[in-house]
Design a protein around this motif. Structure first.
Motif, mmCIF file in Angstrom:
data_model
loop_
_atom_site.group_PDB
_atom_site.id
_atom_site.type_symbol
_atom_site.label_atom_id
_atom_site.label_comp_id
_atom_site.label_asym_id
_atom_site.label_seq_id
_atom_site.Cartn_x
_atom_site.Cartn_y
_atom_site.Cartn_z
ATOM 1 N N PRO A 1 0.794 -1.237 0.000
ATOM 2 C CA PRO A 1 0.000 0.000 0.000
ATOM 3 C C PRO A 1 0.829 1.291 0.000
ATOM 4 O O PRO A 1 0.288 2.367 -0.224
ATOM 5 C CB PRO A 1 -0.784 -0.111 1.315
ATOM 6 C CG PRO A 1 0.147 -0.827 2.230
ATOM 7 C CD PRO A 1 0.890 -1.818 1.368
ATOM 8 N N TYR A 2 2.160 1.182 0.238
ATOM 9 C CA TYR A 2 2.969 2.394 0.411
ATOM 10 C C TYR A 2 3.068 3.216 -0.874
ATOM 11 O O TYR A 2 3.127 4.445 -0.825
ATOM 12 C CB TYR A 2 4.361 2.021 0.936
ATOM 13 C CG TYR A 2 4.277 1.260 2.228
ATOM 14 C CD1 TYR A 2 3.840 1.885 3.390
ATOM 15 C CD2 TYR A 2 4.572 -0.097 2.287
ATOM 16 C CE1 TYR A 2 3.721 1.186 4.585
ATOM 17 C CE2 TYR A 2 4.457 -0.801 3.472
ATOM 18 C CZ TYR A 2 4.028 -0.154 4.614
ATOM 19 O OH TYR A 2 3.901 -0.846 5.784
ATOM 20 N N LYS A 3 3.061 2.533 -2.020
ATOM 21 C CA LYS A 3 3.162 3.226 -3.309
ATOM 22 C C LYS A 3 2.096 4.328 -3.406
ATOM 23 O O LYS A 3 2.387 5.440 -3.842
ATOM 24 C CB LYS A 3 2.975 2.199 -4.431
ATOM 25 C CG LYS A 3 3.149 2.735 -5.821
ATOM 26 C CD LYS A 3 2.905 1.611 -6.825
ATOM 27 C CE LYS A 3 2.707 2.161 -8.212
ATOM 28 N NZ LYS A 3 2.228 1.142 -9.144
ATOM 29 N N SER A 4 0.868 4.034 -2.982
ATOM 30 C CA SER A 4 -0.226 5.011 -3.058
ATOM 31 C C SER A 4 -0.262 5.934 -1.848
ATOM 32 O O SER A 4 -0.687 7.082 -1.951
ATOM 33 C CB SER A 4 -1.582 4.301 -3.119
ATOM 34 O OG SER A 4 -1.606 3.400 -4.172
ATOM 35 N N GLN A 5 0.177 5.442 -0.696
ATOM 36 C CA GLN A 5 0.012 6.216 0.545
ATOM 37 C C GLN A 5 1.136 7.218 0.805
ATOM 38 O O GLN A 5 0.950 8.177 1.533
ATOM 39 C CB GLN A 5 -0.041 5.256 1.745
ATOM 40 C CG GLN A 5 -1.273 4.382 1.772
ATOM 41 C CD GLN A 5 -1.177 3.304 2.853
ATOM 42 O OE1 GLN A 5 -0.149 3.147 3.508
ATOM 43 N NE2 GLN A 5 -2.252 2.561 3.029
#
Ligand SMILES: NC(=O)c1ccc[n+]([C@@H]2O[C@H](COP(=O)([O-])OP(=O)(O)OC[C@H]3O[C@@H](n4cnc5c(N)ncnc54)[C@H](OP(=O)(O)O)[C@@H]3O)[C@@H](O)[C@H]2O)c1
Length: 187
Positions: free
Chosen positions: A106-110
């Motif tokens: 999820p880090y790519k978007s967050q």
């Protein structure tokens, strides 16, 4: 496999590129600390936050009561400490693994920006791997007693960018008789 993201370096250095002494900063400059906090927290998209990536020694230099640094995902690189993933704090034992993690969901978007906050080992690794696209450097116009430096950076190779939109803004500040300048370099 997701493409590996780029990161931005933020560092303060003296006239000889000294950055640390006895595991700490060689200076105490409140205006630079504020610039560091404001810059690494700033996001264009208010639904996101930034990551601050650091080496274990840099992590240990932060006072216990201030850790993890608020408003940012703290990511610590260490081969000696166990890996863990929490909401605001990640310990990871390999640089490439860390970059792959932050480049994947999820880090790519967050995560809006990955900030490399040092120390020297972690800055150098990112530069060697050509994963740095900008450097925010506080150039301190004074010589300090230091035992860690980042003298490998040749600023003549880089383009200096405006820190702010207003071209006439001076980025030179003074605190307790010490002059320093906030600069932004495109790598
Ligand atoms: N002036 C500034 O802007 C600034 C910014 C940050 C820090 N500093 C100063 O810089 C000094 C610390 O710098 P430093 O270069 O000595 O240490 P550092 O980069 O903060 O941390 C080094 C540690 O990171 C871990 N590490 C390094 N490469 C790794 C890899 N590929 N994978 C996993 N872990 C890895 C290792 O931890 P383990 O030993 O646990 O394996 C290593 O001992 C302090 O004095 C600090 O105050 C200054």
């Amino acid at each position: 496999m997701n493409p590996v993201r780029k990161m931005k370096i933020i560092v303060a250095m003296d006239v000889d590129a000294g950055i640390g002494k006895n595991g700490n900063l060689p200076w105490a400059l409140k205006k630079d600390m504020k610039f560091f906090a404001d810059t690494t927290k700033h996001v264009m998209d208010s639904t996101k936050r930034n990551a601050i990536v650091m080496g274990r020694k840099c992590w240990e230099s932060i006072p216990e009561k201030r850790k993890p640094l608020p408003g940012r995902l703290n990511v610590v690189l260490s081969r000696s400490q166990p890996e863990k993933i929490e909401d605001n704090l990640i310990f990871v034992n390999d640089f490439d693994k860390m970059m792959n993690l932050l480049s994947s969901e999820p880090y790519k978007s967050q995560i809006e920006t990955i900030w490399n906050i040092g120390g020297a080992e972690i800055y150098q690794m990112a530069l060697d791997k050509e994963l740095v696209n900008e450097m925010y450097v506080t150039h301190i116009y004074k010589k300090y007693d230091t035992d860690v430096s980042l003298s490998t950076i040749d600023f003549s190779k880089y383009e200096r960018l405006k820190l702010q939109d207003d071209e006439n803004t001076s980025n030179v500040v003074e605190e307790n008789g010490v002059r320093f300048e906030f600069c932004r370099w495109k790598v």
